[in-house]
Write a protein that holds these residues in place. Structure first.
Motif, PDB file in Angstrom:
ATOM      1  N   UNK A  36       0.839  -1.199   0.000  1.00 31.03           N
ATOM      2  CA  UNK A  36       0.000   0.000   0.000  1.00 31.03           C
ATOM      3  C   UNK A  36       0.871   1.244   0.000  1.00 31.03           C
ATOM      4  N   UNK A  37       0.286   2.364  -0.347  1.00 30.15           N
ATOM      5  CA  UNK A  37       1.002   3.633  -0.350  1.00 30.15           C
ATOM      6  C   UNK A  37       0.841   4.292   1.025  1.00 30.15           C
ATOM      7  N   UNK A  38       1.899   4.369   1.833  1.00 27.27           N
ATOM      8  CA  UNK A  38       1.773   4.939   3.174  1.00 27.27           C
ATOM      9  C   UNK A  38       1.497   6.438   3.180  1.00 27.27           C
ATOM     10  N   UNK A  39       1.628   7.094   2.025  1.00 25.10           N
ATOM     11  CA  UNK A  39       1.337   8.524   1.937  1.00 25.10           C
ATOM     12  C   UNK A  39      -0.036   8.798   1.340  1.00 25.10           C
ATOM     13  N   UNK A  40      -0.838   7.761   1.215  1.00 27.53           N
ATOM     14  CA  UNK A  40      -2.190   7.937   0.681  1.00 27.53           C
ATOM     15  C   UNK A  40      -3.002   8.824   1.620  1.00 27.53           C
ATOM     16  N   UNK A  41      -3.726   9.753   1.026  1.00 29.80           N
ATOM     17  CA  UNK A  41      -4.512  10.698   1.805  1.00 29.80           C
ATOM     18  C   UNK A  41      -5.617   9.986   2.585  1.00 29.80           C
ATOM     19  N   UNK A  42      -5.734  10.303   3.858  1.00 30.62           N
ATOM     20  CA  UNK A  42      -6.771   9.793   4.772  1.00 30.62           C
ATOM     21  C   UNK A  42      -6.696   8.273   4.962  1.00 30.62           C
ATOM     22  N   UNK A  43      -5.481   7.708   4.873  1.00 30.92           N
ATOM     23  CA  UNK A  43      -5.280   6.278   5.127  1.00 30.92           C
ATOM     24  C   UNK A  43      -4.533   6.113   6.447  1.00 30.92           C
ATOM     25  N   UNK A  44      -4.981   5.168   7.256  1.00 33.21           N
ATOM     26  CA  UNK A  44      -4.398   4.892   8.572  1.00 33.21           C
ATOM     27  C   UNK A  44      -3.909   3.456   8.593  1.00 33.21           C
ATOM     28  N   UNK A  45      -2.692   3.259   9.064  1.00 33.59           N
ATOM     29  CA  UNK A  45      -2.076   1.930   9.114  1.00 33.59           C
ATOM     30  C   UNK A  45      -1.834   1.570  10.575  1.00 33.59           C
ATOM     31  N   UNK A  46      -2.368   0.426  11.000  1.00 31.18           N
ATOM     32  CA  UNK A  46      -2.286  -0.003  12.393  1.00 31.18           C
ATOM     33  C   UNK A  46      -1.404  -1.241  12.483  1.00 31.18           C
ATOM     34  N   UNK A  47      -0.454  -1.202  13.420  1.00 29.89           N
ATOM     35  CA  UNK A  47       0.461  -2.317  13.658  1.00 29.89           C
ATOM     36  C   UNK A  47       0.397  -2.690  15.134  1.00 29.89           C
ATOM     37  N   UNK A  48       0.712  -3.937  15.436  1.00 36.45           N
ATOM     38  CA  UNK A  48       0.760  -4.383  16.824  1.00 36.45           C
ATOM     39  C   UNK A  48       2.083  -5.101  17.082  1.00 36.45           C
ATOM     40  N   UNK A  49       2.391  -5.279  18.370  1.00 42.24           N
ATOM     41  CA  UNK A  49       3.606  -6.000  18.746  1.00 42.24           C
ATOM     42  C   UNK A  49       3.278  -7.492  18.941  1.00 42.24           C
ATOM     43  N   UNK A  50       4.289  -8.307  19.249  1.00 42.69           N
ATOM     44  CA  UNK A  50       4.079  -9.753  19.397  1.00 42.69           C
ATOM     45  C   UNK A  50       3.080 -10.100  20.490  1.00 42.69           C
ATOM     46  N   UNK A  51       3.156  -9.397  21.609  1.00 37.64           N
ATOM     47  CA  UNK A  51       2.264  -9.715  22.736  1.00 37.64           C
ATOM     48  C   UNK A  51       0.875  -9.124  22.583  1.00 37.64           C
ATOM     49  N   UNK A  52       0.686  -8.319  21.530  1.00 35.33           N
ATOM     50  CA  UNK A  52      -0.591  -7.636  21.285  1.00 35.33           C
ATOM     51  C   UNK A  52      -0.957  -6.686  22.429  1.00 35.33           C
ATOM     52  N   UNK A  53       0.051  -6.206  23.139  1.00 38.64           N
ATOM     53  CA  UNK A  53      -0.186  -5.296  24.261  1.00 38.64           C
ATOM     54  C   UNK A  53      -0.058  -3.832  23.861  1.00 38.64           C
ATOM     55  N   UNK A  54       0.320  -3.581  22.614  1.00 40.28           N
ATOM     56  CA  UNK A  54       0.496  -2.206  22.152  1.00 40.28           C
ATOM     57  C   UNK A  54       0.165  -2.118  20.671  1.00 40.28           C
TER      58      UNK A  54
END
Length: 117
Positions: A36-54
């Motif tokens: 995906x294009x990380x500079x796409x207007x009004x697009x939000x990218x969500x990532x998590x860590x291994x423990x899913x605590x953050x």
């Protein structure tokens, strides 16, 4: 962070991210892994860590990347199941709010959409 309703597209990464990565490293994940294009207007990218605590949320804000980070003191986020063939999943602003509130998106059953012809 802007209100989640501002974003037209919200994507969750399938694999946990190395949280030593900052904005540019996560942008590379959005670009190369999620295709995906990380500079796409009004697009939000969500990532998590291994423990899913953050989670880390990344978006382009006209002049640079904005990065939002939330860590839970207890419990973990209930990440939706994503098949191995998928590198990302698209969710709605409502589903993101549920995820942030601790709701397990895999267990939610909403009314089936009806299309009248």
């Amino acid at each position: 962070m802007k209100d989640v309703g501002f974003f037209a597209k919200i994507f969750l990464g399938r694999e946990p991210a190395d949280f030593r990565k900052q904005a540019h490293g996560l942008a590379l994940l959005a670009s190369h892994v999620m295709a995906l294009n990380p500079m796409e207007d009004r697009a939000l990218f969500i990532f998590t860590n291994k423990r899913r605590s953050a989670i880390k949320a990344l978006y382009w804000d006209q002049t640079g990347y904005a990065l939002w980070w939330k860590t839970l003191e207890r419990d973990c986020y209930h990440w939706p199941e994503i098949s191995r063939e998928q590198s990302k999943i698209s969710i709605s602003a409502k589903e993101l709010k549920w995820l942030l509130d601790g709701v397990d998106l895999n267990k939610i059953k909403t009314h089936e959409k009806v299309k009248l012809t």
